[in-house]
Motif scaffolding. Structure first.
Motif, PDB file in Angstrom:
ATOM      1  N   LYS A 298       0.839  -1.202   0.000  1.00  0.00           N
ATOM      2  CA  LYS A 298       0.000   0.000   0.000  1.00  0.00           C
ATOM      3  C   LYS A 298       0.872   1.250   0.000  1.00  0.00           C
ATOM      4  N   LEU A 328      -3.794  -2.962  -5.478  1.00  0.00           N
ATOM      5  CA  LEU A 328      -3.318  -2.173  -4.344  1.00  0.00           C
ATOM      6  C   LEU A 328      -3.804  -0.725  -4.398  1.00  0.00           C
ATOM      7  N   GLN A 331      -6.573   0.371  -2.135  1.00  0.00           N
ATOM      8  CA  GLN A 331      -6.281   0.671  -0.731  1.00  0.00           C
ATOM      9  C   GLN A 331      -5.797   2.094  -0.512  1.00  0.00           C
TER      10      GLN A 331
END
Length: 374
Positions: A298, A328, A331
């Motif tokens: 992240k 990712l 996120q």
């Protein structure tokens, strides 16, 4: 292609009734550029500028024969070398992998088809379809090293599917520059610029190895065949050359880097172990186009978006465009990232030979990012 070959075809000619497919002579290649200028060059570029753009990009290693070739369809009644082209296109060759459900790795090339064009006087007669069939049957399928053929449709989802190129998901993430927060100085220290003459080649070599290892690992867990076009320094140089050309023509600041390396922890010296992103500056559409990125956390994803926004602002670009975005990015909540289905450059794939017999429907296309577009 050597101008010394005159008007002789560069490969054996392949016939359909009344039609001939051949590799273009130098004069036919130049004619194909002139033919497409009104549709793809004007009004932004004059004909001379459009020719100069093509010459600029064709000076790149990626666009040298045999990686790049121009194909022309002509009538058998016309003389060899005629400039009355009824349809024409280009092919570019990428290195590619296909990992079968049995875990066997097939290495070879992917023929990426570009610039499919039929002059106005010859349209609505099926010439482009005939050209693609001849190209697939007599060039691509005949190449023992070919794994697949890819193209990116700007004419909707059905036309190329009818010719044998299976439609795949074409997803992009869009990050508008306006209204987004700026990157802090602390974040900036976690990234370093990538240039063509620096560590980029080693990073991409490592990336190719990592892609193959990841596909083999996935295959071992059970999956459909997995296909990937492999990124290369040569393809990045070719994309970057377009940015340099348009910066000169449009009077924009010339880009001096092609991406960033993202450093995790304290390992800031590795030329291969870091996450990274490679991009191009699309001054024609005012977008920063991400060609390839590798993200493993992240934090990397957040740094990646921040760096893209910083680069876009520096060059007066209004959007960041990311093909086949990493999960990712979901996120990353400090930036507004919109995900959409593209309505142009639709990803289409045909597996060839024993790997698919003309259909890409039974393979998953992995790493379907913009570096592979031609």
């Amino acid at each position: 292609m050597s101008p010394g070959r005159g008007n002789e075809p560069l490969l054996p000619i392949h016939h359909m009734p009344d039609l001939v497919l051949s590799e273009a002579t130098t004069a036919q290649d130049e004619q194909s550029t002139a033919n497409s200028h009104p549709s793809w060059g004007a009004p932004l570029l004059t004909l001379e500028q459009y020719k100069a753009r093509e010459a600029h990009q064709r000076a790149c290693v990626f666009a040298q024969a045999p990686r790049r070739r121009c194909w022309v369809l002509t009538r058998s009644s016309d003389p060899v070398g005629t400039l009355d082209l009824v349809s024409h296109c280009e092919t570019f060759m990428h290195d590619a992998l296909l990992v079968g459900g049995d875990g066997v790795v097939h290495e070879g090339v992917c023929y990426s088809i570009a610039s499919v064009f039929t002059p106005e006087a010859h349209r609505r007669r099926g010439y482009a379809a005939a050209m693609l069939k001849l190209l697939a049957d007599t060039v691509i399928h005949a190449d023992p090293g070919a794994i697949a053929s890819a193209l990116y449709s700007d004419v909707g989802p059905t036309y190329y599917a009818k010719q044998g190129w299976h439609l795949y998901p074409s997803i992009s993430a869009i990050v508008s520059v306006a209204g987004q927060t700026s990157r802090s100085p602390a974040d900036a220290s976690s990234t370093s610029p990538l240039r063509l003459d620096g560590d980029l080649g080693r990073i991409l070599d490592h990336d190719r190895e990592s892609i193959e290892a990841a596909l083999v690992e996935r295959s071992a867990r059970g999956s459909a065949p997995l296909f990937a076009i492999l990124p290369s320094w040569q393809a990045v140089e070719w994309h970057h050359s377009s940015s340099v050309f348009y910066s000169r023509v449009l009077g924009r600041r010339a880009p001096n880097n092609v991406g960033i390396q993202i450093h995790e922890g304290t390992d800031t010296d590795s030329a291969t172990g870091s996450d990274f992103a490679v991009w191009k500056h699309d001054f024609k559409n005012n977008d920063l186009i991400v060609l390839r990125c590798r993200l493993t956390s992240k934090r990397s994803a957040s740094l990646f978006i921040a760096a893209c926004l910083s680069e876009a602002r520096l060059y007066g670009l209004v959007r960041v465009v990311i093909w086949d975005p990493s999960p990712l990015l979901e996120q990353v909540d400090e930036y507004l990232i919109e995900v959409e289905q593209r309505n142009e450059s639709l990803s289409s794939l045909m597996l060839v030979g024993r790997h698919g017999i003309g259909s890409g429907a039974n393979a998953e296309w992995c790493i379907n990012e913009k570096f592979a577009w031609v």
